[in-house]
Scaffold this motif. Structure first.
Motif, PDB file in Angstrom:
ATOM      1  N   LEU A 168     -27.357 -70.430  54.110  1.00 35.56           N
ATOM      2  CA  LEU A 168     -26.391 -69.566  54.775  1.00 35.56           C
ATOM      3  C   LEU A 168     -25.705 -68.619  53.804  1.00 35.56           C
ATOM      4  O   LEU A 168     -24.938 -67.783  54.211  1.00 35.56           O
ATOM      5  CB  LEU A 168     -25.333 -70.428  55.473  1.00 35.56           C
ATOM      6  N   GLY A 224     -22.201 -67.077  56.973  1.00 37.60           N
ATOM      7  CA  GLY A 224     -22.816 -66.139  56.047  1.00 37.60           C
ATOM      8  C   GLY A 224     -24.043 -65.428  56.558  1.00 37.60           C
ATOM      9  O   GLY A 224     -24.537 -64.516  55.910  1.00 37.60           O
ATOM     10  N   LEU A 225     -24.572 -65.848  57.681  1.00 34.63           N
ATOM     11  CA  LEU A 225     -25.756 -65.166  58.211  1.00 34.63           C
ATOM     12  C   LEU A 225     -25.351 -63.744  58.617  1.00 34.63           C
ATOM     13  O   LEU A 225     -24.399 -63.571  59.377  1.00 34.63           O
ATOM     14  CB  LEU A 225     -26.277 -65.931  59.422  1.00 34.63           C
ATOM     15  N   PRO A 226     -26.039 -62.736  58.116  1.00 31.00           N
ATOM     16  CA  PRO A 226     -25.598 -61.364  58.373  1.00 31.00           C
ATOM     17  C   PRO A 226     -25.956 -60.888  59.774  1.00 31.00           C
ATOM     18  O   PRO A 226     -26.794 -60.017  59.965  1.00 31.00           O
ATOM     19  CB  PRO A 226     -26.337 -60.551  57.296  1.00 31.00           C
ATOM     20  N   LEU A 227     -25.297 -61.453  60.736  1.00 30.68           N
ATOM     21  CA  LEU A 227     -25.580 -61.089  62.120  1.00 30.68           C
ATOM     22  C   LEU A 227     -24.899 -59.791  62.525  1.00 30.68           C
ATOM     23  O   LEU A 227     -25.302 -59.146  63.464  1.00 30.68           O
ATOM     24  CB  LEU A 227     -25.120 -62.208  63.065  1.00 30.68           C
ATOM     25  N   PRO A 265     -16.499 -57.461  44.114  1.00 27.05           N
ATOM     26  CA  PRO A 265     -17.187 -56.248  44.564  1.00 27.05           C
ATOM     27  C   PRO A 265     -17.751 -56.396  45.963  1.00 27.05           C
ATOM     28  O   PRO A 265     -17.913 -55.413  46.672  1.00 27.05           O
ATOM     29  CB  PRO A 265     -18.317 -56.081  43.539  1.00 27.05           C
ATOM     30  N   ALA A 266     -18.033 -57.627  46.357  1.00 21.13           N
ATOM     31  CA  ALA A 266     -18.594 -57.815  47.695  1.00 21.13           C
ATOM     32  C   ALA A 266     -17.614 -57.326  48.751  1.00 21.13           C
ATOM     33  O   ALA A 266     -17.993 -56.720  49.735  1.00 21.13           O
ATOM     34  CB  ALA A 266     -18.922 -59.279  47.922  1.00 21.13           C
ATOM     35  N   ASP A 281     -23.508 -57.701  45.971  1.00 16.99           N
ATOM     36  CA  ASP A 281     -22.866 -56.485  46.457  1.00 16.99           C
ATOM     37  C   ASP A 281     -22.415 -56.609  47.903  1.00 16.99           C
ATOM     38  O   ASP A 281     -21.875 -55.670  48.468  1.00 16.99           O
ATOM     39  CB  ASP A 281     -23.803 -55.283  46.317  1.00 16.99           C
ATOM     40  N   ALA A 316     -24.793 -56.797  61.280  1.00 16.02           N
ATOM     41  CA  ALA A 316     -25.606 -55.592  61.297  1.00 16.02           C
ATOM     42  C   ALA A 316     -26.598 -55.609  62.448  1.00 16.02           C
ATOM     43  O   ALA A 316     -26.878 -54.590  63.050  1.00 16.02           O
ATOM     44  CB  ALA A 316     -26.353 -55.459  59.970  1.00 16.02           C
ATOM     45  N   ASN A 317     -27.088 -56.790  62.747  1.00 16.36           N
ATOM     46  CA  ASN A 317     -28.070 -56.877  63.822  1.00 16.36           C
ATOM     47  C   ASN A 317     -27.460 -56.583  65.179  1.00 16.36           C
ATOM     48  O   ASN A 317     -28.146 -56.170  66.089  1.00 16.36           O
ATOM     49  CB  ASN A 317     -28.658 -58.286  63.869  1.00 16.36           C
ATOM     50  N   THR A 327     -18.298 -65.789  52.442  1.00 16.35           N
ATOM     51  CA  THR A 327     -19.325 -65.751  51.410  1.00 16.35           C
ATOM     52  C   THR A 327     -18.759 -65.229  50.112  1.00 16.35           C
ATOM     53  O   THR A 327     -18.999 -65.777  49.045  1.00 16.35           O
ATOM     54  CB  THR A 327     -20.467 -64.843  51.878  1.00 16.35           C
ATOM     55  N   ALA A 328     -17.991 -64.163  50.238  1.00 13.05           N
ATOM     56  CA  ALA A 328     -17.451 -63.584  49.023  1.00 13.05           C
ATOM     57  C   ALA A 328     -16.490 -64.549  48.346  1.00 13.05           C
ATOM     58  O   ALA A 328     -16.472 -64.676  47.124  1.00 13.05           O
ATOM     59  CB  ALA A 328     -16.727 -62.280  49.355  1.00 13.05           C
ATOM     60  N   SER A 337     -17.361 -53.384  48.640  1.00 16.70           N
ATOM     61  CA  SER A 337     -18.482 -52.583  49.094  1.00 16.70           C
ATOM     62  C   SER A 337     -19.081 -53.062  50.397  1.00 16.70           C
ATOM     63  O   SER A 337     -20.071 -52.534  50.846  1.00 16.70           O
ATOM     64  CB  SER A 337     -19.580 -52.602  48.022  1.00 16.70           C
ATOM     65  N   ALA A 338     -18.471 -54.057  50.971  1.00 18.20           N
ATOM     66  CA  ALA A 338     -19.026 -54.584  52.207  1.00 18.20           C
ATOM     67  C   ALA A 338     -19.019 -53.513  53.278  1.00 18.20           C
ATOM     68  O   ALA A 338     -18.092 -52.715  53.372  1.00 18.20           O
ATOM     69  CB  ALA A 338     -18.211 -55.792  52.678  1.00 18.20           C
ATOM     70  N   PRO A 339     -20.073 -53.479  54.101  1.00 15.22           N
ATOM     71  CA  PRO A 339     -20.115 -52.456  55.143  1.00 15.22           C
ATOM     72  C   PRO A 339     -19.076 -52.682  56.229  1.00 15.22           C
ATOM     73  O   PRO A 339     -18.752 -51.775  56.963  1.00 15.22           O
ATOM     74  CB  PRO A 339     -21.528 -52.619  55.716  1.00 15.22           C
TER      75      PRO A 339
END
Lengths: 236, 203
Positions: free
Chosen positions: B11, A42-45, A92-93, B19, A47-48, A80-81, A96-98
């Motif tokens: 996490l 779940g860590l949003p890596l 919705p996740a 969202d 985008a980084n 995560t979703a 709308s997820a990128p």
């Protein structure tokens, strides 16, 4: 006053020993797998690591890191979703997820797990770094396989196929009884059990998790799931 | 259960708003973790290995360390992530070692007898793998409190202050442990070379 390090000022023999230790590299792909495992939980890596952010690390593993972390972070979005999508039934996740959804394969069958299990070991997908040592080949570490299995379970859950998710989670528990992602798997199991109508088992497991680990954000969410179960104690 | 459920909490924030789009704070947090992995993974892995974690277990042990750091990140003062990581690594290594070979600081002779063959003179000729085997045998003779300070200072080149933070001990204790560790290590090293020469002369 710090003493001069042996590597710079020790005798020749000791310097040779320490130099050899500094040349001791982790197994090929270990750093990628570490990032992938973090992303998968779940860590949003993603985008980084996206090109153009100016934060891309340098180093020989970067191509693999990018490919693996981006790929698995996409899955992580599903992980995560999927965890809490029952509370957000319209998911919705996901919508709308990128992350570009087409990059994700449909929930694969259990038999395909090994293919996903080694995302960085496929010769066509990862450049092979040159090794400076004559390391003996090690058995493939189980972490990437475990990540892939939990991802598959999350995908199955997100695809409204909780029975498949449960089957995958059974496989996980059997093959990785002390797995790094055991908690993630248990949390997914709570949700899958709930989805197939095994509410009492879902609640029992949720309570067991909460008894063992009463703190943390997820604990709060598990409590919310429990409350949701209790309040919706009516035929589905 | 292998990890605290709090880990999952840490996490899980990517969809905290529901969202699916990480907040800037979440992205900054992820960047912090990523930087830690990219800059220190190899060092972390080597530290675990030199503390006696078997090669086959080192990757999973490193992953556990990173999971713990990720879980606790919000409580770690910025700029001290590296020290925290190595402090966690010491505890993880201790837990792995409990399941493995016992520490044998009171049995140095037995350990030294296990030393891989050492050529008596040209140390530079030792290949890396053999040299590491020798080093690990010597390190195994150091008590863990000395060994950890020694490895962090001599191999991973942490500063004394970083080691003090990592091990949660005063700087003076770091200095005294390092001094004792170096003295012991150098004595063991001399002993090992003498033993090797003796073996060589007896052939």
């Amino acid at each position: 006053m710090s003493p001069t390090r042996i590597a710079r000022n020790g005798d020749t023999f000791d310097r040779a020993l320490l130099r050899a230790a500094r040349n001791d590299d982790p197994p090929k792909g270990a750093e990628e797998r570490a990032l992938a495992a973090l992303a998968a939980t779940g860590l949003p890596l993603r985008a980084n690591l996206a090109p153009g952010t100016g934060t891309i690390p340098s180093g020989r593993w970067i191509a693999g890191i990018k490919m693996t972390a981006i790929g698995l972070a996409l899955g992580a979005g599903l992980v995560t979703a999927a965890r809490w999508s029952r509370r957000e039934a319209s998911a919705p996740a996901l919508a709308s997820a990128p992350a570009p959804a087409p990059a994700l394969a449909p929930a694969p069958a259990l038999a395909t797990a090994p293919a996903l299990a080694t995302p960085t070991s496929t010769p066509t997908s990862t450049p092979t770094p040159t090794s400076t040592s004559t390391r003996r080949p090690l058995p493939p570490p189980p972490l990437s396989s475990e990540v892939a299995l939990v991802q598959q379970a999350a995908r199955a859950l997100a695809s409204a196929d909780p029975s498949v998710a449960l089957s995958l989670l059974d496989t996980h528990d059997r093959e990785y009884p002390r797995g790094v992602l055991a908690d993630e798997a248990a949390a997914l199991r709570v949700q899958a059990l709930s989805r197939v109508g095994r509410s009492s088992e879902a609640k029992a497991l949720a309570r067991q998790l909460l008894d063992a680990h009463p703190q943390g954000v997820l604990a709060a969410r598990l409590r919310a799931v429990l409350a949701d179960e209790d309040s919706s104690a009516k035929p589905r | 259960m292998s990890r605290s459920i709090a880990t999952l909490g840490a996490l899980a924030p990517a969809d905290a708003r529901g969202d699916g789009i990480p907040t800037p704070q979440e992205l900054r947090r992820a960047e912090r973790v990523r930087t830690l992995v990219v800059e220190h993974y190899a060092s972390l892995w080597r530290f675990l290995r030199r503390l006696g974690v078997p090669e086959a277990d080192a990757e999973d042990a490193a992953q556990k360390c990173l999971c713990v750091v990720n879980e606790r990140l919000d409580a770690i003062e910025p700029g001290k992530d590296k020290s925290f990581l190595f402090g966690v690594a010491l505890r993880v290594a201790q837990s792995v070692r409990r399941d493995g070979r016992p520490h044998a600081s009171d049995n140095d002779d037995a350990l030294l007898a296990e030393l891989p063959s050492i050529e008596p003179d040209p140390a530079e000729q030792l290949d890396d793998r053999r040299a590491r085997a020798v080093l690990d045998t010597l390190l195994a003779s150091l008590p863990l409190d000395l060994r950890s300070v020694f490895v962090l200072y001599e191999l991973e080149e942490l500063t004394m202050a970083e080691i003090a933070r990592a091990l949660e001990i005063p700087s003076g204790t770091v200095a005294s442990r390092l001094r004792r560790a170096r003295e012991t290590f150098e004595a063991l090293s001399r002993h090992a070379r003498r033993a090797a020469r003796g073996k060589d002369g007896a052939r």
